[in-house]
Design an enzyme around this catalytic site. Structure first.
Site, PDB file in Angstrom:
ATOM      1  N   TYR A  15       5.703  -4.274   0.495  1.00 45.66           N
ATOM      2  CA  TYR A  15       7.159  -4.331   0.695  1.00 45.66           C
ATOM      3  C   TYR A  15       7.476  -4.480   2.174  1.00 45.66           C
ATOM      4  O   TYR A  15       6.879  -3.808   3.020  1.00 45.66           O
ATOM      5  CB  TYR A  15       7.818  -3.055   0.164  1.00 45.66           C
ATOM      6  CG  TYR A  15       7.817  -2.953  -1.336  1.00 45.66           C
ATOM      7  CD1 TYR A  15       8.472  -3.896  -2.120  1.00 45.66           C
ATOM      8  CD2 TYR A  15       7.161  -1.907  -1.969  1.00 45.66           C
ATOM      9  CE1 TYR A  15       8.479  -3.789  -3.505  1.00 45.66           C
ATOM     10  CE2 TYR A  15       7.165  -1.788  -3.346  1.00 45.66           C
ATOM     11  CZ  TYR A  15       7.822  -2.736  -4.109  1.00 45.66           C
ATOM     12  OH  TYR A  15       7.827  -2.624  -5.466  1.00 45.66           O
ATOM     13  N   LYS A  60       2.976  30.964  -2.119  1.00 47.64           N
ATOM     14  CA  LYS A  60       4.231  30.325  -2.535  1.00 47.64           C
ATOM     15  C   LYS A  60       4.003  28.826  -2.735  1.00 47.64           C
ATOM     16  O   LYS A  60       2.958  28.292  -2.335  1.00 47.64           O
ATOM     17  CB  LYS A  60       5.313  30.582  -1.488  1.00 47.64           C
ATOM     18  CG  LYS A  60       4.975  30.039  -0.111  1.00 47.64           C
ATOM     19  CD  LYS A  60       5.955  30.533   0.951  1.00 47.64           C
ATOM     20  CE  LYS A  60       5.500  30.097   2.332  1.00 47.64           C
ATOM     21  NZ  LYS A  60       6.355  30.628   3.401  1.00 47.64           N
TER      22      LYS A  60
END
Ligand SMILES: *Cc1c(COP(=O)(O)O)cnc(C)c1O
Length: 355
Positions: free
Chosen positions: A251, A34
């Site tokens: 940042y 999956k």
């Protein structure tokens, strides 16, 4: 070209399947593929796991893709039917749906498939996510077996804590006790259960994560389990900064230099699937040696400490995880799991296959 790349080893995946197969003993093995084979690509998974006894997927689309690629083994739909309209496709593509809700039995009764289906009847034994109530097993098994649209029934459950110290007994024992009398085949084991609890094997095992070379256990490495990493995420240093004492990087300026130091800027960020929550100190390999990230991960870049790498500069290779640096170690430093990191590999990252 932007230097980031994921290298995926078909050999490693095939090796990991052999490990699962040996642990499975007489049980048959569904390769769980999956989520685009946990980020590794469905088509690669089909080739790497050609020796699996079956494949387990989530959606009809994945199942149809596997059939189109020539898969002729059984395909299990792990979340079963999302609507009665999917019954016809199960017949057409010869899929085995998991029935985990009474509504699924109603659909099969009301719209019987043109040809009876093999089904997995899933019981909830404590996970409390999907599954029929174990207390109602007698009526549910009888009803399922009586449906003309059902050719055969395999009993199934799923473990909530197979990777933890408490283990599986609290779920496995009631499951076996309530259902042993039917003499039906059964399936319970995910990777963690297969690796640690041989008594969970039953007739079909369902390993996912281990096939990709990661460990389900926080305290045991994939290498200790005999697994090989399938995905290596690599990039390069694309800039070098010389920081003075007190200067910050990135940042929020979350990391500040205590003394003059060199910082490498790597072409890999959260838009590539690298976890934004990885804090300063998350391990990386710089030119094959262990180093650490600095400051906040940004969309397209992250920073690494070049204090111990005087020779590193533009173009120096950096491994974010994989060969030489377990994805589990990066996941642990980022407060997540290897499942999430592997599945989150972004579509924009080019993939190359290697041995
Ligand atoms: C995803 C999944 C698995 C595989 O689990 P791993 O921990 O990756 O081995 C097994 N069974 C079910 C029902 C699943 O959804």
């Amino acid at each position: 070209m932007r230097p980031i790349q994921a290298q995926i080893s078909i050999d490693a995946m095939a090796h990991n399947l052999r490990v699962a197969r040996a642990l499975a003993a007489d049980a048959r093995v569904f390769a769980v593929v999956k989520a685009n084979a946990y980020g590794h690509g469905l088509s690669r998974a089909r080739r790497a796991f050609a020796a699996a006894d079956g494949f387990a997927v989530l959606t009809l689309e994945e199942a149809a893709n596997l059939r189109q690629m020539g898969v002729d083994q059984p395909i299990l739909l792990l979340e079963g039917l999302f609507g009665a309209d999917e019954i016809a496709a199960c017949v057409e593509l010869d899929l085995w749906p998991v029935l985990h809700h009474a509504a699924h039995l109603d659909w099969l009764a009301q719209q019987p498939p043109a040809r009876p289906l093999q089904v997995f009847l899933k019981f909830d034994t404590g996970m409390h996510r999907l599954g029929l109530p174990l207390a109602e097993q007698a009526a549910l098994v009888a009803r399922t077996r009586s449906l003309p649209g059902v050719a055969g029934v395999t009993l199934m459950t799923h473990f909530a804590q197979a990777d933890e110290a408490v283990g599986v007994d609290w779920q496995l024992q009631p499951f076996l006790r309530e259902l042993a009398g039917y003499g039906l085949p059964w399936s319970s084991a995910n990777s963690a259960a297969l690796l640690r609890f041989p008594e969970t094997r039953g007739d079909w095992v369902r390993p996912g994560l281990m096939l990709y070379g990661a460990s389900p256990f926080p305290e045991v490495s994939a290498a200790e389990l005999g697994l090989r990493p399938a995905m290596t995420l690599q990039s390069e240093i694309i800039a070098v900064q010389a920081l003075q004492a007190g200067e910050g990087v990135g940042y929020g300026q979350l990391f500040r230099a205590e003394r003059a130091m060199r910082v490498g800027v790597v072409a890999c960020g959260y838009a590539d699937g690298y976890p934004r929550h990885a804090l300063t100190g998350t391990p990386v390999l710089v030119d094959g040696r262990i180093g650490r990230t600095l400051g906040r991960v940004s969309m397209d870049m992250l920073c690494v400490d070049l204090g111990d790498f005087p020779e590193a500069g533009l173009g120096t290779p950096v491994t974010l995880w994989g060969e030489g640096l377990p994805v589990d170690a990066v996941a642990a430093a980022a407060g997540t799991t290897s499942y999430e990191l592997l599945c989150a590999l972004a579509a924009r990252v080019p993939v190359a296959e290697r041995d």
